[in-house]
Design a protein around this motif. Structure first.
Motif, PDB file in Angstrom:
ATOM      1  N   ASN A  73       0.830  -1.214   0.000  1.00  0.00           N
ATOM      2  CA  ASN A  73       0.000   0.000   0.000  1.00  0.00           C
ATOM      3  C   ASN A  73       0.865   1.265   0.000  1.00  0.00           C
ATOM      4  OD1 ASN A  73       0.816  -0.730   2.636  1.00  0.00           O
ATOM      5  ND2 ASN A  73      -0.693   0.672   3.506  1.00  0.00           N
ATOM      6  N   THR A  76       1.832   1.829  -3.626  1.00  0.00           N
ATOM      7  CA  THR A  76       0.680   2.385  -4.346  1.00  0.00           C
ATOM      8  C   THR A  76       0.517   3.874  -4.049  1.00  0.00           C
ATOM      9  OG1 THR A  76      -0.445   0.242  -4.267  1.00  0.00           O
ATOM     10  CG2 THR A  76      -1.801   2.178  -4.687  1.00  0.00           C
ATOM     11  N   SER A  77       0.710   4.249  -2.771  1.00  0.00           N
ATOM     12  CA  SER A  77       0.577   5.661  -2.384  1.00  0.00           C
ATOM     13  C   SER A  77       1.632   6.526  -3.065  1.00  0.00           C
ATOM     14  CB  SER A  77       0.706   5.800  -0.859  1.00  0.00           C
ATOM     15  OG  SER A  77      -0.345   5.125  -0.195  1.00  0.00           O
TER      16      SER A  77
END
Length: 238
Positions: A73, A76-77
């Motif tokens: 994650n 992705t950020s």
């Protein structure tokens, strides 16, 4: 790290590791590392940039070339952040701006790691405290858990009774009477004699202790003419 207007990746690499991959089209990598956290932990990513023909009026191509200690994650950020910054800085040289934004994002991730660890520590302390309370106070009794406990207890008690009755019944079948013992084990016929012999307690009779019955002078009351069975004192006359 001061703001620089040059597009040369080597200028960005003054504080970040960088490497040129190709010159046509221009392609290079820049390694970005976060500041050290409370326990000296760091996160790191290597970004790959490739200039497009219309750069800077068009955003450069970018990707996460490699990373360390980042969750999926987090990756992705970072990609979303690069897309947003590239869109906002069209028409201007933007590599330095993109790298700076990623640098700040990595620092935030390190802070999040610190916060997450503190929350995990507090959660463990809370669980330990609750476990200690349970140890001293026990589980509150409700109708539901009491009925559940009683059903389990009754089932266990019934099982114990059945087992005991079965054992007693089996013991009764295997128990022999005295007669059955003598019938099945003939050694019991002479067991008492054998016991006395083994103990050295043979019984010996001394016949000299007894006199012949004829030598005893016994008075026959019936031969006394003055004897009256109805008068006990009649034999005491004269």
């Amino acid at each position: 790290m001061g703001i620089q207007s040059r597009v040369d990746p080597e200028s960005v690499g003054e504080e970040h590791g960088s490497g040129i991959l190709s010159e046509n089209p221009p392609s290079f990598t820049i390694t970005v590392t976060s500041e050290a956290g409370e326990n000296d932990e760091t996160v790191q990513t290597t970004l790959k940039f490739t200039y497009s023909e219309k750069y800077p009026d068009e955003a450069p191509l970018y990707e996460i070339f490699s990373q360390e200690n980042l969750e999926d994650n987090d990756v992705t950020s970072i990609l979303k952040l690069l897309a947003l910054q590239a869109e906002e800085n069209l028409g201007m040289v933007m590599i330095f701006t993109l790298v700076t934004a990623v640098q700040e994002k990595l620092n935030e991730i390190v802070d999040q790691i610190k916060t997450r660890r503190e929350e995990e520590k507090k959660q463990k302390e809370k669980e330990a405290e609750e476990a200690e309370k349970q140890l001293f106070h026990g589980t509150p009794v409700t109708i539901e858990n009491f009925l559940s406990w009683k059903a389990k207890f009754d089932a266990e008690l019934l099982e114990i009774k059945k087992k005991r009755m079965k054992e007693e019944e089996q013991a009764g079948k295997n128990k022999l009477s005295g007669k059955q013992l003598f019938e099945t084990d003939h050694n019991l016929d002479t067991s008492d004699i054998q016991f006395l012999e083994d103990a050295g307690n043979n019984v010996e009779v001394d016949e000299s202790l007894f006199q012949e019955m004829d030598d005893l002078e016994l008075e026959d009351d019936e031969d006394d003419p003055d004897y009256n069975p109805a008068d006990p004192e009649s034999d005491l006359t004269d």
